[in-house]
Design a protein around this motif. Structure first.
Motif, short mmCIF file in Angstrom:
data_model
loop_
_atom_site.label_atom_id
_atom_site.label_comp_id
_atom_site.label_asym_id
_atom_site.label_seq_id
_atom_site.Cartn_x
_atom_site.Cartn_y
_atom_site.Cartn_z
N PHE A 1 -94.03 -40.97 -12.64
CA PHE A 1 -93.06 -40.94 -11.92
C PHE A 1 -94.42 -41.37 -10.61
O PHE A 1 -93.61 -42.14 -8.89
N GLU A 2 -94.64 -39.94 -10.62
CA GLU A 2 -95.41 -39.58 -8.72
C GLU A 2 -96.06 -41.08 -8.38
O GLU A 2 -96.30 -41.05 -7.89
N ILE A 3 -96.89 -41.08 -9.68
CA ILE A 3 -98.41 -42.30 -9.19
C ILE A 3 -97.87 -43.66 -8.76
O ILE A 3 -98.01 -44.22 -8.36
N ARG A 4 -96.74 -43.98 -9.26
CA ARG A 4 -95.39 -45.42 -8.75
C ARG A 4 -95.27 -44.82 -7.41
O ARG A 4 -94.94 -45.66 -6.45
N ILE A 5 -94.11 -43.57 -7.41
CA ILE A 5 -94.25 -43.56 -5.91
C ILE A 5 -94.90 -44.12 -4.60
O ILE A 5 -94.64 -44.11 -3.95
N MET A 6 -96.25 -43.18 -5.32
CA MET A 6 -97.43 -43.35 -4.32
C MET A 6 -97.39 -44.93 -3.97
O MET A 6 -97.73 -44.46 -3.51
N GLU B 1 -95.68 -47.58 -4.12
CA GLU B 1 -94.78 -47.90 -3.40
C GLU B 1 -94.49 -47.45 -2.26
O GLU B 1 -94.90 -48.28 -0.87
N VAL B 2 -95.31 -45.88 -1.46
CA VAL B 2 -94.74 -45.84 -0.28
C VAL B 2 -96.44 -46.56 0.18
O VAL B 2 -96.44 -46.89 1.53
N THR B 3 -97.52 -45.64 -0.46
CA THR B 3 -98.70 -47.06 0.27
C THR B 3 -98.29 -48.16 0.10
O THR B 3 -98.96 -49.04 1.25
N GLY B 4 -98.43 -49.15 -0.34
CA GLY B 4 -97.89 -50.25 -0.81
C GLY B 4 -96.88 -51.47 0.57
O GLY B 4 -96.81 -52.08 1.48
N PHE B 5 -96.10 -49.94 0.76
CA PHE B 5 -94.73 -51.07 1.98
C PHE B 5 -95.91 -50.20 3.68
O PHE B 5 -95.25 -50.98 4.38
N LEU C 1 -99.20 -49.02 4.41
CA LEU C 1 -99.81 -48.79 4.49
C LEU C 1 -100.97 -50.10 4.18
O LEU C 1 -101.83 -50.93 4.54
N LEU C 2 -100.85 -50.70 2.98
CA LEU C 2 -101.92 -51.18 2.46
C LEU C 2 -100.42 -53.07 1.93
O LEU C 2 -100.45 -52.64 0.17
N GLU C 3 -100.32 -52.91 3.09
CA GLU C 3 -98.47 -54.20 2.63
C GLU C 3 -99.11 -55.63 1.85
O GLU C 3 -100.14 -55.85 1.39
N GLY C 4 -98.79 -55.96 1.18
CA GLY C 4 -99.28 -57.10 0.17
C GLY C 4 -99.60 -56.76 -1.38
O GLY C 4 -100.27 -57.55 -2.58
N THR C 5 -100.44 -55.25 -0.97
CA THR C 5 -101.89 -54.58 -2.15
C THR C 5 -100.87 -55.21 -3.62
O THR C 5 -99.59 -54.09 -3.86
N PRO C 6 -100.94 -55.60 -5.00
CA PRO C 6 -100.53 -55.09 -6.46
C PRO C 6 -100.19 -53.64 -6.97
O PRO C 6 -101.28 -53.14 -6.23
N ALA C 7 -98.79 -53.07 -7.04
CA ALA C 7 -98.03 -51.25 -7.39
C ALA C 7 -100.04 -51.05 -8.17
O ALA C 7 -100.35 -50.17 -8.67
N TRP C 8 -100.11 -52.70 -9.56
CA TRP C 8 -100.86 -51.84 -10.46
C TRP C 8 -102.41 -51.41 -9.75
O TRP C 8 -102.79 -50.57 -10.18
N SER D 1 -98.35 -42.39 9.94
CA SER D 1 -99.37 -43.60 9.31
C SER D 1 -100.41 -41.65 8.62
O SER D 1 -100.82 -42.31 7.97
N LEU D 2 -100.49 -41.13 9.98
CA LEU D 2 -101.71 -39.99 9.44
C LEU D 2 -100.05 -38.60 8.28
O LEU D 2 -101.33 -38.52 7.06
N LEU D 3 -98.93 -38.87 8.89
CA LEU D 3 -98.61 -38.04 7.73
C LEU D 3 -98.70 -38.59 6.24
O LEU D 3 -98.63 -37.62 5.35
N LEU D 4 -97.98 -40.04 6.13
CA LEU D 4 -98.27 -40.17 4.51
C LEU D 4 -99.22 -40.30 3.70
O LEU D 4 -99.10 -40.18 3.23
#
Length: 369
Positions: free
Chosen positions: A106-111, A113-117, A119-126, A276-279
């Motif tokens: 769960f934690e790594i999936r949330i990580m 989701e947040v990163t993709g939204f 910081l790394l827009e468009g990067t696949p979650a996998w 971005s820094l906090l994230l």
């Protein structure tokens, strides 16, 4: 199997044990806690719910430490058969291991989701999940001492930048958003306790880490520090987020804590926008929760079957990945987290107390000095 034959490299200090509890607690929950509590209580008085939850978790943590100190040098997977018998202990251990695996996923999936939204827009979650999993694997293979030492580096950095960001948000803070005090009575405050309890999961890691402490007599101090610090952080977060955005604004946002930091900028500073820094800092905290639960699950398997832990660390990677990719979207991921958060309340709030009472009645284990 007797207690763990801990060498110097496999032992942790009291402060390291406290840091492990803190890092476990300060995971993905802080990004969503204000919203989940406001949705449940519909009032700005939810900060009181955090204080009540903190007291409840302190009592639950005390029970766990009291239990573990009766079986010094052993984890819950090793001493439980002495209390309940082999088969009951095996079933409960499997439930605990499943819990740790799922929380790690769960934690790594949330990580992801947040990163993709943000910081790394468009990067696949996998792709994000697999990258962090392999980095986590490198850390976990070093053992609990390496994990604890990294957490000692991560935690101060996290606290400094988090407090700076939250305090800078005071320029948009409006105390009227927290009024009237108990305007809807005490019932909404009680309704806010459950979601706050779910965010305080993490104290249960002492069922494992107490066995590795150089001085188990100070496990109570480690547990207290490990709980009090997150309580203070969560309290500040909820007050500042609601004060800055109002309960209506908080309820409409998926990541209200991040949205608060995004809502202001400070001219002239090296970082004019802090989200971005906090994230990035908070991704390290989520990474901490992922790694410690991955390690705890792997250690549980190894001690159940009395084998070396390293093969199980590798074996858990595909399992965690598959569970992390089960939710189709962020809403399903939240449902998964809530489900196992509810499980944790009963699993680690009730079972340790029952085990402690049985061990006292049957005079199992040594009475702590």
């Amino acid at each position: 199997m007797s207690g763990i034959n801990n060498g110097p490299k496999d032992q942790i200090t009291t402060s390291q044990a406290a840091v492990m509890v803190i890092n476990y607690m300060l995971g993905a929950g802080i990004l969503t806690l204000p919203r989940t509590m406001v949705e449940a209580a519909k009032t700005s008085d939810v900060w009181m719910s955090i204080l009540i939850s903190g007291v409840i978790i302190l009592v639950a943590g005390w029970v766990i430490v009291k239990l573990c100190r009766r079986f010094q040098g052993k984890t819950v997977f090793q001493f439980m058969p002495e209390i309940t018998g082999k088969w009951i202990a095996f079933i409960i251990s499997m439930i605990i291991i499943t819990y740790f695996i799922t929380i790690s996923a769960f934690e790594i999936r949330i990580m992801a989701e947040v990163t993709g939204f943000y910081l790394l827009e468009g990067t696949p979650a996998w792709a994000i999940v697999m990258t962090f999993m392999w980095v986590g694997l490198y850390l976990i293979l070093g053992g609990i001492n390496c994990i604890a030492r990294l957490y000692e580096i991560i935690l101060p950095i996290t606290l400094v930048f988090f407090l700076i960001a939250i305090l800078l948000s005071s320029r948009i803070f409006d105390v009227n958003h927290l009024r009237p005090l108990l305007g809807s009575g005490i019932k909404p405050v009680l309704q806010g306790i459950k979601p706050s309890l779910l965010s305080f999961t993490g104290y249960e890691i002492m069922l494992v880490t107490t066995a590795f402490m150089k001085n188990p007599k100070k496990a109570n101090k480690a547990m207290m520090a490990g709980i009090v610090v997150p309580v203070i952080i969560y309290l500040i977060t909820v007050i500042m987020v609601i004060g800055g955005m109002s309960i209506n604004g908080v309820e409409k946002r998926t990541w209200p804590t991040l949205d608060l930091v995004r809502s202001f900028e400070v001219q002239g500073l090296f970082f004019e926008r802090f989200e971005s820094l906090l994230l990035v800092i908070w991704i390290m905290q989520i990474f901490s929760t992922f790694t410690v639960t991955h390690y705890a699950a792997s250690l549980g398997w190894s001690q159940l079957f009395k084998k070396n832990v390293r093969p199980f660390i590798f074996a858990m990677l595909p399992v965690i990945y598959l569970i992390a990719m089960i939710p189709k979207d962020i809403n399903e991921a939240f449902k998964l987290g809530d489900m196992f958060g509810n499980v944790s309340v009963y699993l680690f709030g009730g079972i340790p107390l029952i085990l402690l009472l049985i061990s006292i009645l049957l005079k199992k284990g040594a009475k702590p000095n």
